[in-house]
Design a protein around this motif. Structure first.
Motif, PDB file in Angstrom:
ATOM      1  N   UNK A  53      -5.727  -2.406  11.673  1.00  0.00           N
ATOM      2  CA  UNK A  53      -5.518  -1.509  12.808  1.00  0.00           C
ATOM      3  C   UNK A  53      -4.269  -0.648  12.609  1.00  0.00           C
ATOM      4  N   UNK A  54      -3.237  -1.213  11.991  1.00  0.00           N
ATOM      5  CA  UNK A  54      -2.007  -0.453  11.768  1.00  0.00           C
ATOM      6  C   UNK A  54      -2.162   0.598  10.674  1.00  0.00           C
ATOM      7  N   UNK A  55      -3.145   0.378   9.795  1.00  0.00           N
ATOM      8  CA  UNK A  55      -3.360   1.354   8.726  1.00  0.00           C
ATOM      9  C   UNK A  55      -4.158   2.549   9.222  1.00  0.00           C
ATOM     10  N   UNK A  56      -4.969   2.307  10.248  1.00  0.00           N
ATOM     11  CA  UNK A  56      -5.847   3.371  10.729  1.00  0.00           C
ATOM     12  C   UNK A  56      -5.194   4.149  11.866  1.00  0.00           C
ATOM     13  N   UNK A  57      -3.966   4.578  11.652  1.00  0.00           N
ATOM     14  CA  UNK A  57      -3.303   5.460  12.612  1.00  0.00           C
ATOM     15  C   UNK A  57      -2.644   6.599  11.858  1.00  0.00           C
ATOM     16  N   UNK A  58      -2.513   7.725  12.550  1.00  0.00           N
ATOM     17  CA  UNK A  58      -1.764   8.821  11.976  1.00  0.00           C
ATOM     18  C   UNK A  58      -0.800   9.339  13.029  1.00  0.00           C
ATOM     19  N   UNK A  59       0.435   9.586  12.685  1.00  0.00           N
ATOM     20  CA  UNK A  59       1.058   9.417  11.368  1.00  0.00           C
ATOM     21  C   UNK A  59       1.279   7.949  11.017  1.00  0.00           C
ATOM     22  N   UNK A 249     -14.174   4.167  -1.087  1.00  0.00           N
ATOM     23  CA  UNK A 249     -14.893   5.169  -0.321  1.00  0.00           C
ATOM     24  C   UNK A 249     -15.989   4.586   0.543  1.00  0.00           C
ATOM     25  N   UNK A 250     -16.136   3.247   0.488  1.00  0.00           N
ATOM     26  CA  UNK A 250     -17.111   2.605   1.345  1.00  0.00           C
ATOM     27  C   UNK A 250     -16.339   2.085   2.545  1.00  0.00           C
ATOM     28  N   UNK A 251     -16.899   2.148   3.721  1.00  0.00           N
ATOM     29  CA  UNK A 251     -16.067   1.863   4.890  1.00  0.00           C
ATOM     30  C   UNK A 251     -16.285   0.494   5.489  1.00  0.00           C
ATOM     31  N   UNK A 255      -9.652  -2.377   5.570  1.00  0.00           N
ATOM     32  CA  UNK A 255      -8.665  -1.819   4.656  1.00  0.00           C
ATOM     33  C   UNK A 255      -7.723  -2.892   4.106  1.00  0.00           C
ATOM     34  N   UNK A 256      -7.292  -3.811   4.974  1.00  0.00           N
ATOM     35  CA  UNK A 256      -6.345  -4.809   4.472  1.00  0.00           C
ATOM     36  C   UNK A 256      -6.993  -5.723   3.431  1.00  0.00           C
ATOM     37  N   UNK A 257      -8.270  -6.040   3.631  1.00  0.00           N
ATOM     38  CA  UNK A 257      -8.961  -6.889   2.663  1.00  0.00           C
ATOM     39  C   UNK A 257      -9.141  -6.144   1.338  1.00  0.00           C
ATOM     40  N   UNK A 258      -9.534  -4.862   1.430  1.00  0.00           N
ATOM     41  CA  UNK A 258      -9.733  -4.056   0.224  1.00  0.00           C
ATOM     42  C   UNK A 258      -8.440  -3.988  -0.595  1.00  0.00           C
TER      43      UNK A 258
ATOM     44  N   UNK B 145      -5.545   3.277  -4.540  1.00  0.00           N
ATOM     45  CA  UNK B 145      -4.379   3.576  -3.718  1.00  0.00           C
ATOM     46  C   UNK B 145      -4.224   5.086  -3.508  1.00  0.00           C
ATOM     47  N   UNK B 146      -4.538   5.884  -4.524  1.00  0.00           N
ATOM     48  CA  UNK B 146      -4.369   7.327  -4.341  1.00  0.00           C
ATOM     49  C   UNK B 146      -5.444   7.920  -3.428  1.00  0.00           C
ATOM     50  N   UNK B 147      -6.630   7.378  -3.483  1.00  0.00           N
ATOM     51  CA  UNK B 147      -7.667   7.856  -2.563  1.00  0.00           C
ATOM     52  C   UNK B 147      -7.231   7.577  -1.118  1.00  0.00           C
ATOM     53  N   UNK B 148      -6.553   6.454  -0.940  1.00  0.00           N
ATOM     54  CA  UNK B 148      -6.069   6.102   0.396  1.00  0.00           C
ATOM     55  C   UNK B 148      -4.869   6.955   0.795  1.00  0.00           C
ATOM     56  N   UNK B 149      -3.949   7.150  -0.166  1.00  0.00           N
ATOM     57  CA  UNK B 149      -2.776   7.993   0.099  1.00  0.00           C
ATOM     58  C   UNK B 149      -3.220   9.404   0.493  1.00  0.00           C
ATOM     59  N   UNK B 150      -4.298   9.873  -0.121  1.00  0.00           N
ATOM     60  CA  UNK B 150      -4.770  11.240   0.127  1.00  0.00           C
ATOM     61  C   UNK B 150      -5.934  11.270   1.100  1.00  0.00           C
ATOM     62  N   UNK B 151      -6.151  10.183   1.835  1.00  0.00           N
ATOM     63  CA  UNK B 151      -7.218  10.170   2.835  1.00  0.00           C
ATOM     64  C   UNK B 151      -7.008  11.314   3.826  1.00  0.00           C
TER      65      UNK B 151
END
Lengths: 291, 317
Positions: A53-59, A249-251, A255-258, B145-151
């Motif tokens: 959840x913390x990774x899927x935020x912007x910024x 690229x698969x969703x 993210x944390x597991x990947x 990691x770069x694909x994620x950095x450049x998401x």
């Protein structure tokens, strides 16, 4: 190799204008370069240890807001990551063993023995080095299918070795050529055979280079993707490179597991490298690069 | 990097008159041993590298594809098609642009970092280790990691773009042109510069300190010393590394395929990616093989060109 600092870097030069970078600006530049180089590695770690959840935020936050190692649990329960890493280990170790033993023999044959065809042999290895893997991948796929060797990690390891071995020969060739010839000549005159000379005299002297070749081969096989993805088609047999690549690229993988999986995959070579880094530098460059 | 027999070795040859009987048999034995040891290696490389290449050359003269299981000899038809295919020329152009950029940046950055750690300073060993870590970092992890950095949505690199006012990048780091090419060049540079850094560093260490000291005493400033003293000394190494870097960049598949896939459109499709696309996306094996043969011609041509340059400018030391 090691230099005395006093001989090179004048910390307080009387003539400021002609001096090199002052210590402060040097550390500044070095710091910035290290930051830039290390950032992707840091980002992988950071993404792995924070909740998805913390990774899927912007910024994004540059420092993890909270720690959560459950990604590592998920990756083992949801994905065959243990199996993939095991496959990668078997694959890379086999390729390393084949590469290193053939490269030692090849380099010795190139440097120490006089025989017709030696120049041609060297040239052939050099040319091998230039071949893009993509050119041979379709014919190899057909060959492997024909003899039923697809999905075999051993067959893949042999292929990896075939493509790294020329670099190995090149590294070792330089190292062996750096040994004073009198040493092995003396042993030969004393009645030792070439194989004894190789084992007892040459190998111990070039051991850093042998380590370097082994590491280069291990990295190459551990990281190789094109041959692996073409020749290994069963998920069970995937090395980690292929397994992880299917997830990019698969969703549906958190993210944390990947990134936990990615981290586990990247860690062995990085740790290995840090452990033997000093060997690496002297081994890669022993005797070589002087001409 | 000349692989031919170094001339030094013949100096140690025993004088002719000593070629008595046992010596002769020793020479024969040595030759036999060489064949016994080199033979398996040779066979190994022939099976895994040269046989598939010949097979590929043959394939390029047939019409093998997924539909046509029976390969039929069609001569140079594939090459005729190749020479009239604008996307082929585009892939050659992409390859050369990509490879040239990576050579300049990776060898350049390798040189910069090597110069930074050439002098002794506190913590040099650690810095040297840190700066060369990407070399150990596997390609797939790099891509991940770069694909994620450049998401486009969550990528941290968008923060940088936000800093520059007036840029409307929309996060298309891999999906808009020419940004995609810039991205793969930068990623490849990150991954490959450490190797060049290590080799350049080793070469720098062989430059006598006294030379530079003398230049310093003569009043040369830092840049002058680098340009007139250090650079000439390591020029052969730099030229050799540029050639290696070119060959490595030419062969690069993974970092391009898994980030841009050759896109957007075919704007980052290098020859290697084109071979793969042709074979595994369009199942046109023979056409892919023809691109493969063409790519061999290109890589050999550039290599020979660079070797000639090296002979001209890289004074043998």
């Amino acid at each position: 190799m090691a230099r005395r600092p006093s001989a090179t870097a004048p910390p307080r030069s009387p003539r400021r204008s002609g001096a090199s970078l002052g210590p402060l600006s040097r550390y500044g530049v070095v710091g910035v370069v290290c930051l830039v180089v290390l950032f992707p590695v840091y980002w992988m770690v950071a993404t792995a240890v924070q909740p998805t959840a913390d990774s899927l935020v912007y910024p994004p936050s540059l420092v993890p807001r909270s720690f959560d190692l459950s990604g590592f649990r998920t990756v083992f329960s949801e994905l065959p990551i243990a199996r993939w890493l095991g496959n990668s280990t078997v694959l890379a170790l086999t390729a390393t063993a084949i590469t290193t033993s053939l490269a030692v023999l090849g380099a010795y044959v190139l440097v120490a023995l006089r025989w017709r065809g030696r120049a041609l042999f060297g040239l052939l290895l050099l040319v091998t080095q230039m071949m893009p893997e993509a050119i041979v991948v379709v014919p190899l796929y057909q060959l492997y299918s024909h003899v039923g060797m697809t999905d075999s990690l051993l067959a893949l390891a042999m292929l990896h070795a075939a493509f790294v071995m020329p670099i190995g020969v090149w590294i070792l060739r330089n190292a062996i050529a750096g040994i004073p010839r009198e040493i092995s000549e003396a042993a030969l005159i004393d009645g030792c055979g070439h194989l004894t000379v190789l084992r007892r005299i040459v190998l111990p002297l070039v051991s850093p280079a042998v380590v370097a070749v082994a590491v280069v081969a291990f990295f190459a096989s551990w990281g190789e993707y094109l041959f692996a993805t073409t020749l290994i088609t069963t998920s069970d047999r995937y090395p980690a490179s292929v397994g992880l690549a299917t997830l990019i690229g698969q969703l549906d993988t958190p993210v944390d597991a990947l990134f936990s999986g990615g981290l586990l995959y990247a860690l062995p070579p990085v740790v290995l490298y840090i452990m033997i880094q000093r060997y690496m530098v002297s081994g890669l460059t022993a005797g070589g690069v002087k001409g | 990097m000349s692989v031919g027999a170094p001339p030094v070795e013949d100096v140690h040859r025993p004088p002719r008159r000593r070629r008595t009987r046992p010596r002769r048999s020793a020479v024969a034995q040595e030759r036999l041993l060489a064949y016994v040891l080199a033979g398996p290696i040779l066979v190994y490389e022939l099976v895994f590298v040269f046989y598939p290449i010949l097979q590929g050359v043959w394939m390029s003269t047939t019409d093998q594809s997924l539909g046509a299981t029976e390969a039929r000899f069609i001569g140079l038809e594939n090459y005729d098609r190749l020479f009239h295919d604008p996307s082929f020329y585009a892939s050659v152009r992409h390859t050369l642009v990509y490879a040239a950029a990576v050579v300049v940046l990776a060898v350049g950055f390798g040189l910069l970092t090597a110069v930074l750690v050439n002098r002794a300073f506190r913590g040099r060993g650690a810095v040297r280790g840190i700066m060369t870590v990407p070399w150990a970092f596997p390609e797939i992890a790099t891509v991940l990691v770069f694909v994620w950095i450049a998401n486009p949505t969550f990528g941290v690199v968008n923060l940088l773009a936000d800093l520059v006012p007036g840029t409307a990048l929309d996060g298309g780091w891999f999906t808009s042109s020419p940004l995609a090419m810039v991205s793969i060049v930068l990623i490849s540079t990150w991954k490959t510069f450490p190797f060049y850094s290590i080799v350049v560093l080793a070469s720098l260490q062989t430059v006598p300190v006294t030379l530079e000291e003398a230049a310093r005493v003569d009043g040369a400033n830092m840049l002058q010393r680098f340009w007139h003293v250090t650079l000439p000394a390591i020029r052969p190494t730099l030229l050799l590394l540029s050639l290696l870097a070119f060959i490595f960049a030419f062969r690069q598949f993974t970092l391009i395929w898994l980030t841009t896939g050759g896109g957007p459109g075919a704007d980052t499709e290098t020859m290697v990616v084109a071979i793969y696309n042709s074979a595994f996306r369009f199942y046109d094996y023979s056409y892919g093989a023809a691109i493969g043969v063409a790519s061999l011609v290109v890589v050999f041509a550039v290599t020979i060109g660079m070797l000639l340059l090296q002979r001209r400018f890289g004074d043998e030391s």
